[in-house]
Design an enzyme around this catalytic site. Structure first.
Site, PDB file in Angstrom:
ATOM      1  CD  GLU A  33     -28.307  54.397   3.777  1.00 38.08           C
ATOM      2  OE1 GLU A  33     -26.887  55.175   3.220  1.00 38.08           O
ATOM      3  OE2 GLU A  33     -28.509  54.594   3.840  1.00 38.08           O
ATOM      4  CG  HIS A  34     -25.558  50.799  -0.727  1.00 37.41           C
ATOM      5  ND1 HIS A  34     -23.516  51.387  -0.735  1.00 37.41           N
ATOM      6  CD2 HIS A  34     -25.255  50.626   0.834  1.00 37.41           C
ATOM      7  CE1 HIS A  34     -23.666  50.570  -0.197  1.00 37.41           C
ATOM      8  NE2 HIS A  34     -23.903  50.527   0.882  1.00 37.41           N
ATOM      9  CB  THR A  35     -28.867  55.615  -4.702  1.00 37.52           C
ATOM     10  OG1 THR A  35     -28.805  56.214  -3.601  1.00 37.52           O
ATOM     11  CG2 THR A  35     -30.434  54.465  -3.954  1.00 37.52           C
ATOM     12  CB  SER A  67      -7.082  62.982  17.710  1.00 38.72           C
ATOM     13  OG  SER A  67      -8.387  62.477  17.803  1.00 38.72           O
ATOM     14  N   GLY A 130     -20.983  54.809  11.614  1.00 34.99           N
ATOM     15  CA  GLY A 130     -22.178  54.797  10.260  1.00 34.99           C
ATOM     16  C   GLY A 130     -22.575  55.677  10.144  1.00 34.99           C
ATOM     17  CG  LEU A 131     -24.081  57.703  12.927  1.00 33.23           C
ATOM     18  CD1 LEU A 131     -24.390  58.242  14.972  1.00 33.23           C
ATOM     19  CD2 LEU A 131     -25.045  57.559  12.508  1.00 33.23           C
ATOM     20  CD  GLU A 166     -13.822  58.635   2.716  1.00 32.19           C
ATOM     21  OE1 GLU A 166     -14.159  59.497   3.488  1.00 32.19           O
ATOM     22  OE2 GLU A 166     -14.345  57.516   3.588  1.00 32.19           O
ATOM     23  CG  ASP A 178     -21.254  59.955   4.348  1.00 27.10           C
ATOM     24  OD1 ASP A 178     -22.548  59.340   4.109  1.00 27.10           O
ATOM     25  OD2 ASP A 178     -20.167  58.639   3.635  1.00 27.10           O
TER      26      ASP A 178
HETATM   27  C1  GLA Z   1     -20.803  55.135   2.832  1.00 27.40           C
HETATM   28  C2  GLA Z   1     -20.022  55.882   1.597  1.00 27.40           C
HETATM   29  C3  GLA Z   1     -21.257  57.195   1.076  1.00 27.40           C
HETATM   30  C4  GLA Z   1     -23.081  56.370   0.489  1.00 27.40           C
HETATM   31  C5  GLA Z   1     -23.108  54.884   2.435  1.00 27.40           C
HETATM   32  C6  GLA Z   1     -24.081  54.271   1.328  1.00 27.40           C
HETATM   33  O1  GLA Z   1     -21.462  55.853   3.661  1.00 27.40           O
HETATM   34  O2  GLA Z   1     -19.160  56.927   2.104  1.00 27.40           O
HETATM   35  O3  GLA Z   1     -21.162  57.336  -0.135  1.00 27.40           O
HETATM   36  O4  GLA Z   1     -22.569  55.777  -0.237  1.00 27.40           O
HETATM   37  O5  GLA Z   1     -22.575  53.975   2.300  1.00 27.40           O
HETATM   38  O6  GLA Z   1     -25.731  54.832   0.686  1.00 27.40           O
END
Ligand code: GLA
Length: 394
Positions: A33-35, A67, A130-131, A166, A178
């Site tokens: 995560e956040h890498t 939508s 966050g999905l 994005e 994502d």
């Molecule tokens: C969000 C971002 C991703 C990623 C995550 C953290 O989902 O869109 O690119 O950085 O946070 O891992």
């Protein structure tokens, strides 16, 4: 869903178009995560929940979007011409910025829009959880145009164009995880992706007697834009400090041992903690993928727990509700591992839970969470799914 969507399509766009069906999954990140924005490894999988679309060409030359999730109060679609798409819209119906961003990016890469299009979207991904509902919408839209207008865009390119939309159109400086996961996901597998080189491999998601449970804190991750961009800036500052003495391209080029060695270069302690998270999480992601391949689910679970602790203490993107959900899960017998997933500041945790304890997990944790926060959590059981694609029916 088919009946509802095709009836809605005719009601909104008329009966002139015979639409095709498309689907894009959301994603859950298992670890790493956040890498992604620091050139490291991520280990997500696409999930069973996602966004469906019916789409067809029209003769009017315009782009018409609707939508079923966001446009209930409108009887007609959002309508524009391709040449009018320049920058993101503010005000109402801002969800259209995702498909508009895709058109803008595709135009900038030289794709020519030779026909109008009508697109109806309907999803079952919780919004703000966050999905990756945004990535799903973006990649789905690339798939639709690629298919309808014959652009022949492959899965990796679809992910890259979506990330570009994005970043440059919507203004969220996300990494590639994502969009890559929702585009390139494979049923029964997680994807191990090197975000620096985009090399990837699939690892069978064999959970034995366990299953994946996503728990939604139902705190929408509203701060994610500004705080996310701030974390990225802090990582960039750490990288710049270290680059003064060591030639590296990104933070995740460093091993944990090397970061220790060069930690003296990073003057600000907060910045150093951000870097510590990225570098240690990168190592955990790699070790976790190895553990899964070796059938060591318990080892995998411990790394998930450690990931949460680092996101809480070093990266500081958890919130009390997510910490509570994770710690309740850690105490629950039958939980192999649990952590927050996604950008943070709200959203979900992901847990690996013994199947026979899954119902009790939701009952006990749901009750305790509500008692302590006054909020109801939602629980979703999911498998890992294929990436965005055209489908025969919805
Ligand atoms: C969000 C971002 C991703 C990623 C995550 C953290 O989902 O869109 O690119 O950085 O946070 O891992």
């Amino acid at each position: 869903m088919t009946d509802t969507m095709s009836t809605a399509f005719t009601r909104i766009f008329g009966s002139g178009t015979q639409p095709e069906a498309f689907f894009s999954p959301g994603r859950v990140n298992l670890i790493g995560e956040h890498t992604d924005h620091e050139g490291g490894y991520v280990f997500p999988c696409a999930i069973d929940f996602g966004i469906s679309a019916l789409a067809g060409k029209n003769d009017s030359g315009t782009l018409r979007l609707y939508s079923m999730n966001f446009d209930g109060e409108y009887s007609s679609p959002f309508e524009t011409t391709y040449s009018d798409i320049h920058e993101k819209l503010t005000g109402q119906r801002t969800w259209v910025n995702y498909p508009l961003g895709i058109v803008s990016v595709l135009k900038s890469h030289g794709y020519t829009f030779t026909s109008g299009a009508d697109i109806l979207y309907s999803g079952n991904l919780p919004d703000g959880a966050g999905l990756s509902s945004s990535a799903a919408l973006e990649v789905l839209t690339v798939r639709i145009f690629s298919d309808l207008l014959g652009f022949g865009i492959d899965g990796v390119k679809a992910a890259l164009y979506s990330q570009e939309a994005e970043n440059s159109f919507v203004g969220m400086h996300c990494g590639i995880m994502d969009q890559f996961a929702v585009s390139m996901g494979r049923k029964n597998n997680a994807v191990l992706l090197n975000c620096s080189t985009l090399e990837y491999s699939y690892a069978p998601l064999e959970l034995g007697t366990c299953r994946l449970i996503i728990t939604n804190s139902n705190v929408p991750h509203s701060l994610v834009g500004s705080e996310y961009n701030l974390r990225r800036t802090q990582c960039e500052a750490a990288l710049a400090d270290i680059q003064k003495v060591k030639p590296i391209k990104c933070l995740c080029d460093l091993s944990e041992h090397e970061l220790d060695e060069y930690s003296y270069c990073v003057k600000d302690p907060v910045t150093l903690r951000r870097a510590r998270h990225a570098v240690s999480e990168n190592a955990r992601a790699l070790r976790a993928a190895e553990a899964l391949k070796a059938g060591d689910l318990a080892g995998f679970g411990r790394l998930m727990n450690a990931s949460h602790v680092s996101l809480r203490d070093n990266y500081e993107v958890t919130i009390p509700e997510l910490d509570l959900l994770a710690s309740l899960a850690w105490e629950f017998p039958g939980v192999v591992g649990s952590r927050m997933t996604g950008g943070g500041f709200g959203g979900c945790t992901v847990s690996i839970v013994e199947s026979e304890r899954a119902e009790e997990f939701a009952e006990v944790i749901g009750r305790e969470y509500e008692a302590r926060t006054g909020r109801k959590a939602s629980f979703y059981t999911t498998g890992s799914a294929d990436g965005a694609r055209r489908v025969n029916s919805l």
